[in-house]
Motif scaffolding. Structure first.
Motif, PDB file in Angstrom:
ATOM      1  N   ILE A 123     -52.310  -7.262  59.243  1.00  0.00           N
ATOM      2  CA  ILE A 123     -53.906  -6.595  60.124  1.00  0.00           C
ATOM      3  C   ILE A 123     -53.718  -5.171  59.884  1.00  0.00           C
ATOM      4  O   ILE A 123     -55.559  -4.335  60.045  1.00  0.00           O
ATOM      5  N   LYS A 124     -53.113  -4.497  60.184  1.00  0.00           N
ATOM      6  CA  LYS A 124     -53.294  -2.706  60.287  1.00  0.00           C
ATOM      7  C   LYS A 124     -53.280  -2.352  58.953  1.00  0.00           C
ATOM      8  O   LYS A 124     -55.003  -1.701  59.053  1.00  0.00           O
ATOM      9  N   ASP A 125     -53.326  -3.115  58.319  1.00  0.00           N
ATOM     10  CA  ASP A 125     -53.586  -2.094  56.948  1.00  0.00           C
ATOM     11  C   ASP A 125     -55.195  -2.414  56.219  1.00  0.00           C
ATOM     12  O   ASP A 125     -55.925  -1.746  55.794  1.00  0.00           O
ATOM     13  N   MET A 126     -55.405  -3.929  57.045  1.00  0.00           N
ATOM     14  CA  MET A 126     -56.791  -4.519  56.925  1.00  0.00           C
ATOM     15  C   MET A 126     -58.223  -4.152  56.924  1.00  0.00           C
ATOM     16  O   MET A 126     -59.092  -2.923  56.662  1.00  0.00           O
ATOM     17  N   ARG A 127     -57.651  -3.109  58.928  1.00  0.00           N
ATOM     18  CA  ARG A 127     -58.774  -2.196  59.647  1.00  0.00           C
ATOM     19  C   ARG A 127     -58.913  -1.542  59.358  1.00  0.00           C
ATOM     20  O   ARG A 127     -59.829  -0.597  58.948  1.00  0.00           O
ATOM     21  N   LYS A 128     -57.911  -0.449  58.556  1.00  0.00           N
ATOM     22  CA  LYS A 128     -57.341   1.219  57.446  1.00  0.00           C
ATOM     23  C   LYS A 128     -58.769   0.862  56.955  1.00  0.00           C
ATOM     24  O   LYS A 128     -59.304   1.643  56.706  1.00  0.00           O
ATOM     25  N   LEU A 129     -58.584  -0.017  56.103  1.00  0.00           N
ATOM     26  CA  LEU A 129     -58.932  -0.091  54.675  1.00  0.00           C
ATOM     27  C   LEU A 129     -60.602   0.335  55.288  1.00  0.00           C
ATOM     28  O   LEU A 129     -61.654   0.372  54.715  1.00  0.00           O
ATOM     29  N   ILE A 130     -61.152  -1.171  55.748  1.00  0.00           N
ATOM     30  CA  ILE A 130     -62.277  -0.890  57.014  1.00  0.00           C
ATOM     31  C   ILE A 130     -62.408  -0.044  57.627  1.00  0.00           C
ATOM     32  O   ILE A 130     -64.213   0.715  57.741  1.00  0.00           O
ATOM     33  N   ARG A 131     -62.297   0.310  57.797  1.00  0.00           N
ATOM     34  CA  ARG A 131     -62.296   1.673  58.682  1.00  0.00           C
ATOM     35  C   ARG A 131     -63.018   2.945  57.469  1.00  0.00           C
ATOM     36  O   ARG A 131     -64.296   3.727  58.140  1.00  0.00           O
ATOM     37  N   GLU A 132     -61.910   3.181  56.305  1.00  0.00           N
ATOM     38  CA  GLU A 132     -62.162   3.726  55.356  1.00  0.00           C
ATOM     39  C   GLU A 132     -63.327   3.593  55.112  1.00  0.00           C
ATOM     40  O   GLU A 132     -64.393   5.265  54.728  1.00  0.00           O
ATOM     41  N   GLN A 133     -63.891   2.657  54.855  1.00  0.00           N
ATOM     42  CA  GLN A 133     -65.226   2.679  54.382  1.00  0.00           C
ATOM     43  C   GLN A 133     -66.770   2.181  54.883  1.00  0.00           C
ATOM     44  O   GLN A 133     -67.560   2.460  54.156  1.00  0.00           O
ATOM     45  N   TYR A 134     -65.831   1.837  56.404  1.00  0.00           N
ATOM     46  CA  TYR A 134     -67.490   1.464  56.966  1.00  0.00           C
ATOM     47  C   TYR A 134     -67.510   1.629  58.576  1.00  0.00           C
ATOM     48  O   TYR A 134     -67.120   1.354  59.504  1.00  0.00           O
ATOM     49  N   ARG A 135     -68.013   2.949  58.580  1.00  0.00           N
ATOM     50  CA  ARG A 135     -67.560   3.614  60.366  1.00  0.00           C
ATOM     51  C   ARG A 135     -68.567   2.609  61.291  1.00  0.00           C
ATOM     52  O   ARG A 135     -68.273   3.027  62.159  1.00  0.00           O
ATOM     53  N   SER A 136     -69.642   1.650  61.252  1.00  0.00           N
ATOM     54  CA  SER A 136     -70.404   1.190  61.548  1.00  0.00           C
ATOM     55  C   SER A 136     -70.694  -0.125  60.891  1.00  0.00           C
ATOM     56  O   SER A 136     -70.952  -0.766  59.916  1.00  0.00           O
ATOM     57  N   PHE A 137     -71.575  -0.840  61.694  1.00  0.00           N
ATOM     58  CA  PHE A 137     -71.745  -2.524  61.285  1.00  0.00           C
ATOM     59  C   PHE A 137     -73.181  -2.469  60.254  1.00  0.00           C
ATOM     60  O   PHE A 137     -74.171  -1.844  61.188  1.00  0.00           O
ATOM     61  N   THR A 138     -73.258  -2.954  59.385  1.00  0.00           N
ATOM     62  CA  THR A 138     -73.772  -2.762  58.256  1.00  0.00           C
ATOM     63  C   THR A 138     -74.598  -4.170  58.877  1.00  0.00           C
ATOM     64  O   THR A 138     -74.050  -5.223  59.087  1.00  0.00           O
ATOM     65  N   PRO A 139     -76.162  -4.079  58.169  1.00  0.00           N
ATOM     66  CA  PRO A 139     -76.471  -5.683  58.235  1.00  0.00           C
ATOM     67  C   PRO A 139     -75.683  -6.702  57.727  1.00  0.00           C
ATOM     68  O   PRO A 139     -76.531  -7.364  58.403  1.00  0.00           O
ATOM     69  N   GLU A 140     -75.253  -6.645  56.661  1.00  0.00           N
ATOM     70  CA  GLU A 140     -74.643  -8.001  56.219  1.00  0.00           C
ATOM     71  C   GLU A 140     -73.229  -7.923  56.602  1.00  0.00           C
ATOM     72  O   GLU A 140     -73.002  -9.623  56.738  1.00  0.00           O
ATOM     73  N   PHE A 141     -73.171  -7.455  58.136  1.00  0.00           N
ATOM     74  CA  PHE A 141     -71.024  -8.031  58.634  1.00  0.00           C
ATOM     75  C   PHE A 141     -72.077  -8.400  59.754  1.00  0.00           C
ATOM     76  O   PHE A 141     -71.168  -8.901  61.472  1.00  0.00           O
ATOM     77  N   GLU A 142     -73.558  -8.525  60.185  1.00  0.00           N
ATOM     78  CA  GLU A 142     -73.984  -8.536  61.665  1.00  0.00           C
ATOM     79  C   GLU A 142     -73.692 -10.209  62.116  1.00  0.00           C
ATOM     80  O   GLU A 142     -73.486 -10.142  63.041  1.00  0.00           O
TER      81      GLU A 142
ATOM     82  N   ASN B  85     -60.844 -10.508  58.075  1.00  0.00           N
ATOM     83  CA  ASN B  85     -61.196 -11.151  56.488  1.00  0.00           C
ATOM     84  C   ASN B  85     -62.760 -11.467  55.815  1.00  0.00           C
ATOM     85  O   ASN B  85     -62.787 -11.359  54.729  1.00  0.00           O
ATOM     86  N   GLU B  86     -63.294 -11.867  56.777  1.00  0.00           N
ATOM     87  CA  GLU B  86     -64.691 -12.233  56.111  1.00  0.00           C
ATOM     88  C   GLU B  86     -65.576 -10.258  55.901  1.00  0.00           C
ATOM     89  O   GLU B  86     -65.809 -10.306  55.232  1.00  0.00           O
ATOM     90  N   ILE B  87     -64.981  -9.671  56.764  1.00  0.00           N
ATOM     91  CA  ILE B  87     -65.555  -9.034  56.780  1.00  0.00           C
ATOM     92  C   ILE B  87     -65.071  -7.469  55.431  1.00  0.00           C
ATOM     93  O   ILE B  87     -65.955  -7.618  54.398  1.00  0.00           O
ATOM     94  N   ILE B  88     -64.002  -8.260  54.874  1.00  0.00           N
ATOM     95  CA  ILE B  88     -63.127  -7.815  53.875  1.00  0.00           C
ATOM     96  C   ILE B  88     -63.583  -8.397  51.988  1.00  0.00           C
ATOM     97  O   ILE B  88     -63.949  -7.602  51.629  1.00  0.00           O
TER      98      ILE B  88
END
Length: 580
Positions: A142-161, A127-130
């Protein structure tokens, strides 16, 4: 190329060279890393007549890299191969977080508890990443949320650290708690995990190479641990657990496989166990570095202080004093206190920092004495300052975590550190939002959020001023608490007090207080608009103990409307304060 791929290709290459040797008595490429490794194995075991690799089995992930049959042995010899650049450590296994406790620590019960807490923490992380990523089309699956995240963020960006660190810290903390309970119960599961995760019953061959793909050395990693050998549990960094024996330490690190939507796994590795003299030496150097930093701060002669800087620098100085008074304490997150002081001391007056230093020295002496009275045969194994960003539980107000060994068992002391100028008889326990105080976290009543929204509208329409808002909300809060059961009131009070040991330094009064809120609360009296119209007081033990809830705006009245909060102050006995 990923380490897993490098390792698999190495296994395939060594198997190919061994097969050639069995057929022709020679190797196809004696100068290759695979050929030299195969030659090393042939010289180790005379009479090899058959070789199988893990890839010949359907359950390859559970098999050793090679199974070698030797003429004079009835059972095959299990060999694990590692191809490692330079002097890096091997990672024997990378099990999944949601199966490792049952598979290696032999406890389905532990795994069930861990997985339950894992799901709660992971859902919050997703939820925090979303929210942080501004991802649209939000789903509650949760599966749908992970799919949405995977489509837009393949790796950890600084704001997610910060969310990654927070999540990994909290699952590490819970896992450590479970393992400490297993240790205290005398479970054999931890020793089994040591043996399994370090491949103690198998042959481990490491092929080391340099940047030019040239051989550095071929060596074995085959430590021996006796079943009766004692071991220790330690915390490392913000995401790792160490299981230490006399000579070797197994390191278990929680990690994401790749990006924020990837699987959570454990990276296992090992190191030579750090002896106490090395810990002491490192801590002495750490203390010297901090003392240089604080002397430099004194010379800067800063005049002004912010409340936040006083609190944070007090934590760093307290930690420094704790290490200086007990150099054998292991730092879970080495020298974090130095970085903390370096950041926050820029807004701390030199005068107050000197007072905090004196106060901390005496307060640490007091807390150590208090802990010695609480535990028998006390030994502080490790300590760690807890950054605010790591805390997942909104009711947790701990700033410092200490792992204590007493009478052969592990205990965790979580300590809330506070620095107050004077001994006023009260201290702030929490500052929750006005909307959440009556919710499920505290008193389990209907929240005041709708009423706040009405007042906000009336304020902007000039129907009510800010003071009237505070008074009206305070009255409504009191009415709802007066309508509460004793069970609801006691739950709310305990949530506000928290379970941490409270340590307060009164830096201008040369005094300190160590207080633990573990008394049984039998009856709470609610006093409406007391002592002022914007305060509600809840008393117990005939008024000896009390919490006052003061309605306030987060910014000054000149700002106009701002977030409404509650300043929750707790009354304590001045007779318990120690002067030095």
């Amino acid at each position: 190329m990923k380490p897993r791929t490098i390792g698999d290709l190495h296994v395939i290459g060594v198997k190919k060279e061994l097969d050639r040797y069995l057929k022709s008595g020679s190797f196809s490429a004696t100068d290759s890393l695979e050929g030299m490794t195969a030659n090393y194995i042939v010289r180790m075991f005379r009479g090899i007549n058959n070789v199988c690799s893990k890839f010949e089995f359907h359950n390859s992930n559970d098999m050793p890299d090679l199974l070698i049959n030797v003429l004079d042995k009835a059972e095959p010899i299990n060999i694990n191969l590692y191809k490692i650049r330079d002097n890096r450590r091997i990672q024997p296994k990378n099990p999944g977080a949601k199966s490792f406790l049952s598979k290696y620590f032999l406890s389905d019960e532990l795994q069930g508890k861990f997985n339950e807490q894992f799901e709660v923490l992971y859902l919050e992380f997703i939820n925090e990443i979303i929210c942080e990523g501004g991802i649209k089309n939000r789903s509650y699956d949760i599966k749908d949320m992970r799919k949405l995240i995977r489509e837009q963020y393949r790796s950890f960006t600084p704001e997610f650290e910060k969310y990654r660190k927070k999540f990994l810290f909290n699952i590490r903390e819970y896992c450590f708690e479970l393992l400490a309970n297993e240790y205290n119960a005398g479970s054999s599961g931890i020793l089994n995990a040591l043996k399994e995760l370090l491949h103690l019953d198998e042959i481990n061959i490491i092929t080391r190479y340099n940047d030019l793909d040239e051989l550095i050395a071929i060596e074995q990693f085959n430590p021996v641990i006796q079943s009766s050998e004692s071991y220790k549990l330690t915390k490392r960094s913000h995401n790792s657990i160490g299981i230490e024996t006399k000579d070797i330490t197994l390191l278990i690190r929680f990690k994401f496989e790749s990006g924020p939507a990837s699987s959570v796994k454990l990276a296992t590795s090992y190191e030579k166990t750090v002896i106490e003299s090395e810990v002491i030496s490192d801590n002495r150097e750490s203390v010297r570095e901090f003392e240089k930093l604080i002397e430099k701060h004194f010379e800067a002669n800063i005049q002004e202080s912010s409340p936040n800087s006083i609190g944070k620098c007090n934590e760093a100085i307290f930690y420094y004093s704790l290490i200086k008074q007990n150099y054998s304490i292991r730092q879970a997150e080495s020298n974090f206190y130095i970085k903390m002081f370096s950041v926050y001391s820029e807004k701390l007056s030199s005068r107050i920092s000197r007072k905090l230093l004196i106060a901390a020295t005496n307060t640490v002496t007091g807390i150590l004495s208090s802990l010695e009275n609480k535990y028998n045969n006390l030994f502080i194994e490790s300590a760690q300052l807890i950054p605010d960003a790591y805390i997942d539980d909104k009711l947790d107000n701990a700033d410092l975590s200490m792992i204590i060994k007493a009478n052969g068992k592990y205990f965790t002391e979580r300590i809330s550190l506070k620095a107050l100028k004077k001994n006023s008889g009260r201290y702030v326990v929490k500052n929750p939002g006005i909307g959440s105080i009556l919710g499920p976290l505290y008193f389990d009543k209907e929240p005041l959020t709708p009423l706040v929204a009405e007042f906000k509208e009336d304020y902007h329409n000039s129907k009510i001023d800010l003071m009237e808002v505070q008074e009206e909300l305070s009255a409504e809060l009191a009415d709802r608490l007066l309508d509460s059961t004793q069970g609801e009131l006691i739950k709310g009070i305990k949530a506000l007090l928290g379970s941490s040991l409270v340590v307060i330094s009164f830096y201008s009064d040369d005094a300190y207080l160590v207080m633990e809120h573990k008394e049984s609360i039998k009856y709470i009296n609610v006093k409406k608009q007391t002592p002022t119209k914007i305060q509600t007081t809840l008393e117990w033990e005939d008024g000896e103990k009390a919490i006052t809830l003061r309605v306030k705006f987060s910014k000054g009245k000149d700002h106009g409307w701002s977030t409404l909060k509650l300043a929750c102050t707790c009354k304590y006995s001045r007779d318990e304060v120690v002067y030095y």
